[in-house]
Motif scaffolding. Structure first.
Motif, PDB file in Angstrom:
ATOM      1  N   LYS A   2       0.828  -1.198   0.000  1.00  0.00           N
ATOM      2  CA  LYS A   2       0.000   0.000   0.000  1.00  0.00           C
ATOM      3  C   LYS A   2       0.874   1.263   0.000  1.00  0.00           C
ATOM      4  O   LYS A   2       0.642   2.187  -0.789  1.00  0.00           O
ATOM      5  N   LYS A   3       1.868   1.292   0.856  1.00  0.00           N
ATOM      6  CA  LYS A   3       2.748   2.467   0.954  1.00  0.00           C
ATOM      7  C   LYS A   3       3.533   2.688  -0.338  1.00  0.00           C
ATOM      8  O   LYS A   3       3.736   3.821  -0.767  1.00  0.00           O
ATOM      9  N   ARG A  36      -7.054   7.765  -2.394  1.00  0.00           N
ATOM     10  CA  ARG A  36      -8.059   7.770  -1.323  1.00  0.00           C
ATOM     11  C   ARG A  36      -8.564   6.355  -1.048  1.00  0.00           C
ATOM     12  O   ARG A  36      -8.698   5.935   0.115  1.00  0.00           O
ATOM     13  N   LYS A  37      -8.827   5.607  -2.107  1.00  0.00           N
ATOM     14  CA  LYS A  37      -9.292   4.225  -1.923  1.00  0.00           C
ATOM     15  C   LYS A  37      -8.235   3.370  -1.228  1.00  0.00           C
ATOM     16  O   LYS A  37      -8.554   2.553  -0.363  1.00  0.00           O
ATOM     17  N   LEU A  38      -6.970   3.554  -1.606  1.00  0.00           N
ATOM     18  CA  LEU A  38      -5.886   2.838  -0.925  1.00  0.00           C
ATOM     19  C   LEU A  38      -5.875   3.167   0.553  1.00  0.00           C
ATOM     20  O   LEU A  38      -5.752   2.282   1.403  1.00  0.00           O
ATOM     21  N   LYS A  44      -6.208  -3.970  -2.027  1.00  0.00           N
ATOM     22  CA  LYS A  44      -7.070  -4.663  -2.991  1.00  0.00           C
ATOM     23  C   LYS A  44      -8.107  -3.715  -3.589  1.00  0.00           C
ATOM     24  O   LYS A  44      -8.286  -3.672  -4.804  1.00  0.00           O
ATOM     25  N   LYS A  45      -8.785  -2.955  -2.745  1.00  0.00           N
ATOM     26  CA  LYS A  45      -9.793  -2.001  -3.244  1.00  0.00           C
ATOM     27  C   LYS A  45      -9.140  -0.878  -4.032  1.00  0.00           C
ATOM     28  O   LYS A  45      -9.699  -0.385  -5.008  1.00  0.00           O
ATOM     29  N   TYR A  51      -8.076   0.009 -11.679  1.00  0.00           N
ATOM     30  CA  TYR A  51      -8.518  -0.734 -12.855  1.00  0.00           C
ATOM     31  C   TYR A  51      -9.817  -0.145 -13.411  1.00  0.00           C
ATOM     32  O   TYR A  51      -9.959   0.047 -14.621  1.00  0.00           O
ATOM     33  N   TYR A  52     -10.771   0.147 -12.521  1.00  0.00           N
ATOM     34  CA  TYR A  52     -12.051   0.721 -12.953  1.00  0.00           C
ATOM     35  C   TYR A  52     -11.836   2.054 -13.665  1.00  0.00           C
ATOM     36  O   TYR A  52     -12.359   2.284 -14.755  1.00  0.00           O
ATOM     37  N   ARG A  53     -11.076   2.935 -13.055  1.00  0.00           N
ATOM     38  CA  ARG A  53     -10.843   4.245 -13.666  1.00  0.00           C
ATOM     39  C   ARG A  53     -10.107   4.112 -14.994  1.00  0.00           C
ATOM     40  O   ARG A  53     -10.411   4.786 -15.955  1.00  0.00           O
TER      41      ARG A  53
END
Length: 103
Positions: A2-3, A36-38, A44-45, A51-53
């Motif tokens: 994540k970092k 922000r999601k991270l 994972k999100k 991917y979605y963006r």
């Protein structure tokens, strides 16, 4: 992990974002959204958000007039709806209102 991803996003924002910026559909930039999601939901999100963006970024869209709120929304190629409040100010929406339609 994540970092590391957050570091890469911040590096991109600092050194490349303004140079590579194009007219984004989304009010919140993709890099800010993924960061922000991270932060809020984990790696994972965050990767799913990226991917979605990446998949929905300017690949095709149509305008749809929403009579419930008298605004234009954007329908993405995958069928998702981008509400008027989520659309970037850099996108020129058609100049139209319900009153014009009813005349």
């Amino acid at each position: 992990m994540k970092k590391l991803l957050q570091f890469v996003i911040k590096f991109y924002q600092k050194h490349f974002s303004k140079k590579l910026a194009r007219n984004c559909l989304f009010k919140e930039s993709c890099s800010n959204y993924v960061y922000r999601k991270l932060e809020e939901e984990g790696t994972k999100k965050g990767l799913k958000a990226f991917y979605y963006r990446f998949q929905t970024c300017r690949v095709g869209y149509t305008f749809s007039f929403n009579t419930a709120n008298n605004n234009f929304d954007i329908i993405l190629e995958n069928g998702d709806v981008l509400l008027n409040s989520e659309i970037s100010e850099s996108i020129e929406l058609p100049n139209f209102s319900l009153e014009d339609y009813l005349k």
